[in-house]
Design an enzyme around this catalytic site. Structure first.
Site, PDB file in Angstrom:
ATOM      1  N   GLY A  50      -3.124   6.529  -6.802  1.00 27.50           N
ATOM      2  CA  GLY A  50      -3.046   7.698  -7.681  1.00 27.50           C
ATOM      3  C   GLY A  50      -1.669   7.985  -8.248  1.00 27.50           C
ATOM      4  CG  ASP A  80      -9.105   3.633   1.725  1.00 32.27           C
ATOM      5  OD1 ASP A  80      -8.354   3.534   0.734  1.00 32.27           O
ATOM      6  OD2 ASP A  80      -8.699   3.557   2.898  1.00 32.27           O
ATOM      7  CG  ASP A  97      -2.079   0.740   1.267  1.00 25.35           C
ATOM      8  OD1 ASP A  97      -2.310   1.443   0.281  1.00 25.35           O
ATOM      9  OD2 ASP A  97      -2.824   0.666   2.264  1.00 25.35           O
TER      10      ASP A  97
HETATM   11  C1  GLA Z   1      -5.188   2.415   3.040  1.00 28.00           C
HETATM   12  C2  GLA Z   1      -5.852   1.314   2.219  1.00 28.00           C
HETATM   13  C3  GLA Z   1      -6.842   0.551   3.068  1.00 28.00           C
HETATM   14  C4  GLA Z   1      -6.149  -0.009   4.304  1.00 28.00           C
HETATM   15  C5  GLA Z   1      -5.462   1.115   5.063  1.00 28.00           C
HETATM   16  C6  GLA Z   1      -4.613   0.584   6.214  1.00 28.00           C
HETATM   17  O1  GLA Z   1      -6.093   3.433   3.359  1.00 28.00           O
HETATM   18  O2  GLA Z   1      -6.493   1.863   1.094  1.00 28.00           O
HETATM   19  O3  GLA Z   1      -7.420  -0.509   2.307  1.00 28.00           O
HETATM   20  O4  GLA Z   1      -5.215  -0.964   3.903  1.00 28.00           O
HETATM   21  O5  GLA Z   1      -4.608   1.875   4.223  1.00 28.00           O
HETATM   22  O6  GLA Z   1      -3.957   1.594   6.894  1.00 28.00           O
END
Ligand code: GLA
Length: 430
Positions: free
Chosen positions: A215, A234, A180
């Site tokens: 992005g 999200d 991520d």
């Molecule tokens: C980001 C991701 C989420 C989750 C959080 C965890 O916002 O998009 O799906 O994994 O981080 O902190």
């Protein structure tokens, strides 16, 4: 034959050393011997169809521990979800200690995962499931940025430790990595995602590599590096938020509109990721209410399947309502998602309220979803030619009613409830 073609396409698209070793061993998709099941699982290209599983984030955020995760794994089996195809049990953010050990090694939080990740992997593997884990290409994961409102501790990402972390994941028996972007900059993101791809390959254990570029731009398609890549902010358990530039969370139909234009990027082994499922989630991890009705949840699940999206549930599997369980285990909808052709469905008609989506399937039939975005029941019409069937007459099956509708000439018009769907499978008929 089809399976062979798909595997060949997959091999042509992944890093040459991995492709060569998979091809040379002759083991891709062939082992029927149950004694060889672990070896077979390891040699199968990961995510050749969209991954299915569960992830801790949408319901639990940072409040996770090994007992909770084991209970979710057990419930995946007891509820019939494993039999329906769900396979991965995925830890999201906050599984790790807030600092590396004195030797710089990433380690599980000793208070919440005292037995360590290897023991958890052994637990899920013994039950025919696989384990997923979470990290970031930046120096820290996302949660330290105040994502959950309340101040949360910062947790280490993999920046500068890619090789050691990939080796650790392989040694622990990890089968899936969600990586991520978080604190990596947009400019460095592509190089960092590529670096972890190389380190995972070097570590030698097949993993589903799931990235969230959030992005960031890339000079090559994200499929060059990853099995799946997030295309959206999200997800929140809400039908519509009205996504605007700069928002970092979105509702179901907002996400639908963001992911739909990416259809051409999907193929076996490589999937657009419109984020994890909110079916049965009872409270938003981001702070608000969960407002999805059963009809909306059915539409959400159906459209994710039509878009060949990974089906990663986010609800508490130990406490599912009958409606939630029957949505998540609808095998006829799951079959659309898991179809071997790997084509992402597209919107073929839409007037702002009524939409028709079509997905080409390996046996020549098409999946058709009639969606009503309006506030009252309305009739939605489709013709088989518009859906790409190539036949005026079609055998039609309703995949939520589990009922054959017979042979229908030219097309059909059906009532669709507000914020709901009717999903059909149409095959050519004489
Ligand atoms: C980001 C991701 C989420 C989750 C959080 C965890 O916002 O998009 O799906 O994994 O981080 O902190």
């Amino acid at each position: 034959m089809l399976a062979f073609r798909i595997v060949s396409r997959f091999l042509a698209r992944i890093a040459p050393p991995v492709a060569l070793s998979l091809a040379a061993c002759g083991c891709v998709g062939t082992a029927d011997d149950p004694l060889a099941s672990e070896a077979a699982a390891l040699s199968r290209p990961p995510a050749i169809t969209p991954p299915m599983g569960w992830n801790s984030w949408n319901t639990y955020g940072c409040a996770i521990d090994e007992t909770l995760v084991k209970r979710q794994a057990d419930a995946m089996i007891a509820s019939g979800m494993r039999d329906a195809g769900y396979e991965y049990v995925n830890l999201d953010d906050c599984w790790m200690a807030t600092s590396r050990d004195a030797g710089g090694n990433l380690r599980a939080n000793p208070a919440t995962f005292p037995s360590g990740i290897k023991a958890l992997a052994d637990y899920v593997h013994a039950r025919g499931l696989k384990l997923g884990i979470y990290s970031s290409p930046g120096p820290e994961t996302c949660v330290g940025r105040g994502l959950l409102g309340a101040v949360q501790d910062k947790h280490p990402g993999s920046a500068g430790h890619e090789s050691a972390d990939a080796q650790a994941f392989a040694a622990w028996g990890v089968d899936y990595l969600k990586y991520d972007r978080c604190t990596a900059t947009k400019q460095e993101a592509e190089a960092k995602f590529a670096l972890m791809r190389a380190e995972l390959d070097a570590a030698g254990r097949p993993v589903v590599y799931s990235i969230n570029p959030d992005g960031a731009p890339s000079s090559k398609p994200w499929s060059t590096y990853a099995n799946m890549w997030r295309t959206t902010p999200d997800i929140d358990p809400t039908w519509k938020k009205g996504f605007a530039q700069g928002w970092w969370s979105a509702g179901i139909v907002d996400i639908l509109d963001l992911n739909a234009p990416r259809a051409a990027d999907a193929s076996p082994g490589h999937w657009n990721d419109p984020d994890m499922l909110e079916v049965g989630v009872t409270k938003s991890v981001l702070g608000g209410k969960a407002t999805l009705s059963d009809s909306e949840a059915r539409a959400h699940f159906s459209l994710w399947a039509m878009m060949a999206a990974p089906l990663i549930t986010g609800n508490d599997l130990t406490q599912m309502s009958d409606a939630t369980r029957s949505i998540l285990t609808n095998g006829e909808i799951i079959a659309l998602d898991q179809d071997a052709l790997g084509a992402q469905g597209v919107r073929i008609q839409g007037d702002g309220t009524r939409e028709v989506w079509a997905k080409r399937l390996a046996d020549g039939s098409v999946g058709v979803a009639l969606l009503n975005r309006g506030r009252s029941t309305t009739t939605v019409s489709v013709t088989w030619s518009a859906a790409g069937l190539g036949s005026a007459n079609a055998h039609v099956r309703d995949l939520w009613a589990h009922a054959d509708l017979g042979v229908l000439a030219r097309g059909t018009s059906l009532p669709v409830p507000s914020h709901g769907v009717v999903v059909l499978r149409a095959s050519a008929a004489p």
